[in-house]
Enzyme design. Sequence first.
Site, PDB file in Angstrom:
ATOM      1  N   CYS A  13       0.801  -1.218   0.000  1.00 33.13           N
ATOM      2  CA  CYS A  13       0.000   0.000   0.000  1.00 33.13           C
ATOM      3  C   CYS A  13       0.831   1.264   0.000  1.00 33.13           C
ATOM      4  O   CYS A  13       0.311   2.352  -0.200  1.00 33.13           O
ATOM      5  CB  CYS A  13      -0.911   0.028   1.234  1.00 33.13           C
ATOM      6  SG  CYS A  13      -1.996  -1.377   1.302  1.00 33.13           S
ATOM      7  N   HIS A  32      12.376   1.400   5.675  1.00 30.61           N
ATOM      8  CA  HIS A  32      12.115  -0.018   5.415  1.00 30.61           C
ATOM      9  C   HIS A  32      12.568  -0.829   6.612  1.00 30.61           C
ATOM     10  O   HIS A  32      13.717  -0.767   7.008  1.00 30.61           O
ATOM     11  CB  HIS A  32      12.890  -0.463   4.167  1.00 30.61           C
ATOM     12  CG  HIS A  32      12.266  -1.620   3.474  1.00 30.61           C
ATOM     13  ND1 HIS A  32      11.985  -2.804   4.114  1.00 30.61           N
ATOM     14  CD2 HIS A  32      11.850  -1.772   2.191  1.00 30.61           C
ATOM     15  CE1 HIS A  32      11.421  -3.643   3.246  1.00 30.61           C
ATOM     16  NE2 HIS A  32      11.327  -3.035   2.074  1.00 30.61           N
ATOM     17  N   HIS A  61      -2.221  19.812   7.402  1.00 28.56           N
ATOM     18  CA  HIS A  61      -3.098  18.702   7.023  1.00 28.56           C
ATOM     19  C   HIS A  61      -2.348  17.387   7.087  1.00 28.56           C
ATOM     20  O   HIS A  61      -1.159  17.322   6.783  1.00 28.56           O
ATOM     21  CB  HIS A  61      -3.600  18.896   5.586  1.00 28.56           C
ATOM     22  CG  HIS A  61      -4.276  20.217   5.380  1.00 28.56           C
ATOM     23  ND1 HIS A  61      -5.506  20.518   5.930  1.00 28.56           N
ATOM     24  CD2 HIS A  61      -3.893  21.316   4.707  1.00 28.56           C
ATOM     25  CE1 HIS A  61      -5.835  21.745   5.589  1.00 28.56           C
ATOM     26  NE2 HIS A  61      -4.881  22.254   4.858  1.00 28.56           N
ATOM     27  N   HIS A  72      -2.744   6.935   5.506  1.00 30.96           N
ATOM     28  CA  HIS A  72      -3.260   5.853   4.679  1.00 30.96           C
ATOM     29  C   HIS A  72      -4.429   5.181   5.393  1.00 30.96           C
ATOM     30  O   HIS A  72      -4.310   4.743   6.538  1.00 30.96           O
ATOM     31  CB  HIS A  72      -2.138   4.852   4.421  1.00 30.96           C
ATOM     32  CG  HIS A  72      -2.607   3.547   3.883  1.00 30.96           C
ATOM     33  ND1 HIS A  72      -3.388   3.445   2.743  1.00 30.96           N
ATOM     34  CD2 HIS A  72      -2.438   2.276   4.319  1.00 30.96           C
ATOM     35  CE1 HIS A  72      -3.637   2.171   2.514  1.00 30.96           C
ATOM     36  NE2 HIS A  72      -3.076   1.445   3.451  1.00 30.96           N
ATOM     37  N   HIS A 118     -14.497   5.566   5.088  1.00 29.96           N
ATOM     38  CA  HIS A 118     -15.937   5.318   5.119  1.00 29.96           C
ATOM     39  C   HIS A 118     -16.535   5.283   3.722  1.00 29.96           C
ATOM     40  O   HIS A 118     -17.314   4.400   3.372  1.00 29.96           O
ATOM     41  CB  HIS A 118     -16.613   6.417   5.950  1.00 29.96           C
ATOM     42  CG  HIS A 118     -18.079   6.222   6.130  1.00 29.96           C
ATOM     43  ND1 HIS A 118     -19.011   6.807   5.304  1.00 29.96           N
ATOM     44  CD2 HIS A 118     -18.785   5.489   7.016  1.00 29.96           C
ATOM     45  CE1 HIS A 118     -20.227   6.448   5.689  1.00 29.96           C
ATOM     46  NE2 HIS A 118     -20.116   5.651   6.717  1.00 29.96           N
ATOM     47  N   ASN A 126     -10.638   0.789   1.972  1.00 29.19           N
ATOM     48  CA  ASN A 126      -9.191   0.816   1.853  1.00 29.19           C
ATOM     49  C   ASN A 126      -8.835   0.626   0.386  1.00 29.19           C
ATOM     50  O   ASN A 126      -8.906  -0.476  -0.144  1.00 29.19           O
ATOM     51  CB  ASN A 126      -8.588  -0.312   2.714  1.00 29.19           C
ATOM     52  CG  ASN A 126      -7.074  -0.374   2.592  1.00 29.19           C
ATOM     53  OD1 ASN A 126      -6.472   0.283   1.749  1.00 29.19           O
ATOM     54  ND2 ASN A 126      -6.448  -1.168   3.446  1.00 29.19           N
TER      55      ASN A 126
END
Lengths: 435, 496
Positions: B224, B303, B387, B391, B420, B424
Site C-alpha cells: 500500500c 524499510h 493537514h 493511509h 468510510h 481501503n
Amino acid sequence: MVSSDHLNLVYDIKLSSVGPGHVTGSDVVHEPSNMDLAMKLHYLRGVYFFSSEAVQGLTVYRIKEPMFTWLNHYYWTCGRFRRSNSGRPLIKCNDCGVRIIEAKCDKTIDEWLEMKDSSLTKLLVSNHIVGPELPFSPLVFLQVTSFKCGGMSLGLSWAHVLGDAFSASDFINMWGQAMANQLPQHPVDLPKSSFMLVKPANRSQLATDPLSIKRVDPVGDNWITVNNCKMEPFSFHITATQLTQLQAKISGHKATPPFECLCTIFWQSIARVCSRHEPEIVTVCKNERGSRRTGTLSNSAQIISTVKADFSVKEAKPKDVAALLVEHAVDERGLIEAAVERDGGVSDFIIYGANLTFVNLEEASFYGLELNGQKPVHVSYLIDGIGDEGVVLVAPPGPKDSGKDSNEGKIVTVILPEDQVMELKSELKREWSIA
Amino acid sequence: MPQASPELSSSVKLKYVKLGYQYLVNHILTLLLIPIMVGVLIEVLRLGPDEILNLWNSLHFDLVQILCSSFLIIFATTVYFMSKPRSIYLVDYACYKPPVMLRVPFATFMEHARLVLSSQPKSVEFQTRILERSGLGEETCLPLTVHYIPPRPTMEAARDEAQLVIFSAMDSLLNKTGLKPKDIDILIVNCSIFSPTPSLSAMVINKYKMRSNIKSFNLSGMGCSAGLISIDLARDLLQVHPNSNAVVVSTEIITPNCYQGNQRAMLVPNCLFRMGGAAILLTNRRWEHRRAKYRLVHVVRTHKGADDKAYRCVMEEEDPEGKVGISLSKDLMVIAGEALKTNITTTGPLVLPASEQLLFLLTLIGRKIFKQNWKPYIPDFKLAFEHFCIHAGGRAVIDELQQNLQLSAEHVEASRMALHRFGNTSSSSLWYELSYIEAKGRMKKGDRIWQIAFGSGFKCNSAIWKCNRSIEPPRDGPWLDCIHRYPVHIPEVVKL
C-alpha cells in the site's frame, strides 16, 4: 419434477445480487399490512419471452446497470425479513438486493415454446421461497436466460407478500422504463399500511375465519405449504371467437362477462371430474379498479370474494352458475385482515387454493414490459405455494391475438392435483370444445 | 471551584510559557540580528557621512581584484543554482470514482459470504465482526467479478478492472490538465497484486499511444505504500531529465485478490480492500508553478525489512487448502508503530521547527545521561503541518496514528471519511483523502501536508507537500455528489 434429460437444457448458471444505487439508510423498516401477511405463503412465477430483435445489444452489464436506479423506487423489495419482538414479520430495508441469475439455453425461443411443457418453466424462473433463514432470503429473483437464437427470457420469481400480480407486473414494467431511460423523477411513496375495508357486521363473524382463507399448521420461518398431492399446471389458449361462442352458449340473450363465463365452465367441469367432493365454495380474485396508485405495490387492491352455491354446481344450468358468480360474490378482505390481526400477524394462512380459486388477471399489463420498444412474444404466470383445491388463472393473451374483436382471447392456466388433469381435459373437450 | 482555578491558571501559564519558548527559539536568528543591526546603525550615525565617504575612498579597487571578485560571486551563484535540486510540482491529480452499480452494501457482502462459505459459519461470523468494526460505509465498491456467488476471478476479468480504473483516472487527469499523451515523458504505474505481462504501464502506453522514447516503470509487489515510492521515483527521474512531465498511476486491482478460503488472518483484506485508483501529474517545468497545486518538499522512506517479524507481517501465501490470500499477522499494529517511529526520526528534523527539535534533543539527552524515567517527548507535528493524510488502511491504523502523533479528530477526519466512503483503496487512498480536504475548501496557499503510507515489507513512507496556490473546492472529483453529507459520525460497531 423435471426429467433428467431436461436438467441440462439450461446451464452455465451464475448468481449475483443487484440492489438500489441510493443508500436507504440504517433503521428503515417496512411493515407489511395484514393482507400482505395473509399472502405470505404464496409466490408468483412469471416468465417473459423476448425475441432477438428486442434484446439486440443487451449485455449483462447493460441489463444490470438501470436496475440500480430502478430499485431506488422499490427499495423495500431489496430488504430482508426479520421478526419483531411480537413475532410479526417486517422487512428491514438494508439494500441487500434482489438475486439475479444468468443462464444459457441451447434451444431457440420458438423451439422452447413448441415444447408446450409447463413444467419446464421451472428451469427459466427460480422456485425460491422465503426461508428457512428469513434474514438471508431474497424476496425477488430475476433469471435472465439467453437462447440460441439470440432471444432472451426473463423469469420473475416474486414473494406474494410484497404485492399481487398487478403489482409485480407494474414492478417489472418499470424496469423496462428504466432500460429506456424513462423512469419517473421521484421515487414512489411506500404503500400505506393496512386499512379495514369492510366493517364486520357482528362479533360472531369476527371470531371465526372467513371462508376464503385456510389456516395451515405453523410453518415457522419456512414460508411454503406442503400439498397432499402433486399439483400440475397446464394452459389453454381460448381465442376471441371461441370466447364469443362460449358466452352465447352460457347466457343466451344476456351477455355475461368473459371472466365469469370461464369461471362457470371451469367450475362445472372441475365439479364433474373431482372425485373427492364437489367444490361448493369458490374464491374469486379480481383487480379493484381505481384503488391502485401507479407504481405502488399492494395486496389490498385485489378484491378477494367468495361465492357459495346452495345447489349442485355440476348439475345446474350454466347460466345459473354464471348469475351466482356475477351477483353473489362477497368481498371478504375486511374479514381476512381481522383474522390476521387477531393473532398479531403470526399465524400462517393460504388463500389461493384454500377453495377452488379463480384469479382474474385480465387487467394486468403483462405485455407492458418493453425492451427496445418491443413487447414480449409470450408471457406466462403461475402461482406457487397454493392449496390442494387448485387455482385457475385468466390472463391476457399475447399481442398477436388482441385485435378487431372487442372481446380479446384469453390464456387460462389451471393448476390442479395431477390425478384430475386428464379427466378435466377430456371433459372440457367434450362439453365445451376447449382443447 | 477554588481547586479548579489554580490548576486552570497554571495550565494557562504553562501554555504561555510554551508559546514564548517556541517564539524565542524559532526566531532566534531574527532576534539576534536585530541588536546587531541596531548597533551598526548607531555606529554609522555616530561616524557621520563624511567619515563614511573617507572610508569608501580608502578602499582601493583595481580592475583585477574587481573582476576576480565578480567572477567568484558569479561562480558561487551558478554552482548554488545548478546544485539546487529542481522543484517538483504536482500540477493536478484525478481519483477514480466507481459507478453506483458496483456498490457493496454490508448486507449484500454478508449474504454472499454466507453462501460462498456455507460450510464455515465461524469464518462468516468472523467476517461480520470485522465488517461491523471496520469503519467502512455502505457505498464502497468492488469489481463486477466479485459480485458473483462465488466470484470466479479470471485474468481477463482482472484486466477489465484494471482498464476500467486506470483509463477512467487517466482520462480524467488528461481532461483536467489539458495534457496530451504525447507530452508524457515518464510513466510510473504501481499495482501490488496484479502484475500481468505486458505490464500495466504498457497497457496505458498502448491505449493512449504514447511516444516511443517514454520512460516507463511498473512497480508491483510493493504494497500500500507503493504510491509514495512511485512519487519518490518520479522525483529522482525528474532531477535527471530537464523540462519533463511524469504521470504516476496508483491503484490496486481487487479481482485477483479475493480470497475464498476460511483462514481468518486472510479474510480480513476481503472486508477492507475496495476498488480505487488515482493518476497524478508531476512536472519540473518551471512555468508550471503558476497552475500547479502542490510542491513536493520531502519524501522519506523507511524499510523495516531487515527485521524478520516485520518482513513476515503482511504475507501473500497459500492456505492449507491451496487457496492464495494475504495473511496479516497479529503484530501488525505494533510493527506499524515502530516503523512510524523510525520514519519520524528522519522526518522530524526536516520539518519540525527548531523549538520542538531542541525540546526533543534535551529530553533525549536527559533520558540517556541522567537515566531519568522521563516519558519520551513526542514532538508536536501539528506545528509543522496543517493537514495530515494517513493511509486509510483500517480503523485501527488511523486510531493508532492519531494516538501516537496526538492528533485531533479534525486532523484525521480526511482519513476516516475516505475509509468510510471508499474503503481501503490501498496506494490511492492518500489521494482520496487529499481530495476530501480540497473538496471541503480547507486547502490554502502555504499549507503543508504530510502523507503517511504503510505497506508490506514492512515499509513506512512519508511525503511532504506544500500547497502552491489556494485551491477552491473542485467542480469534479470523487467527492462531488457526497461531500455535503460529510463528515459523518461512524459508530464504533455498526449493527448489521
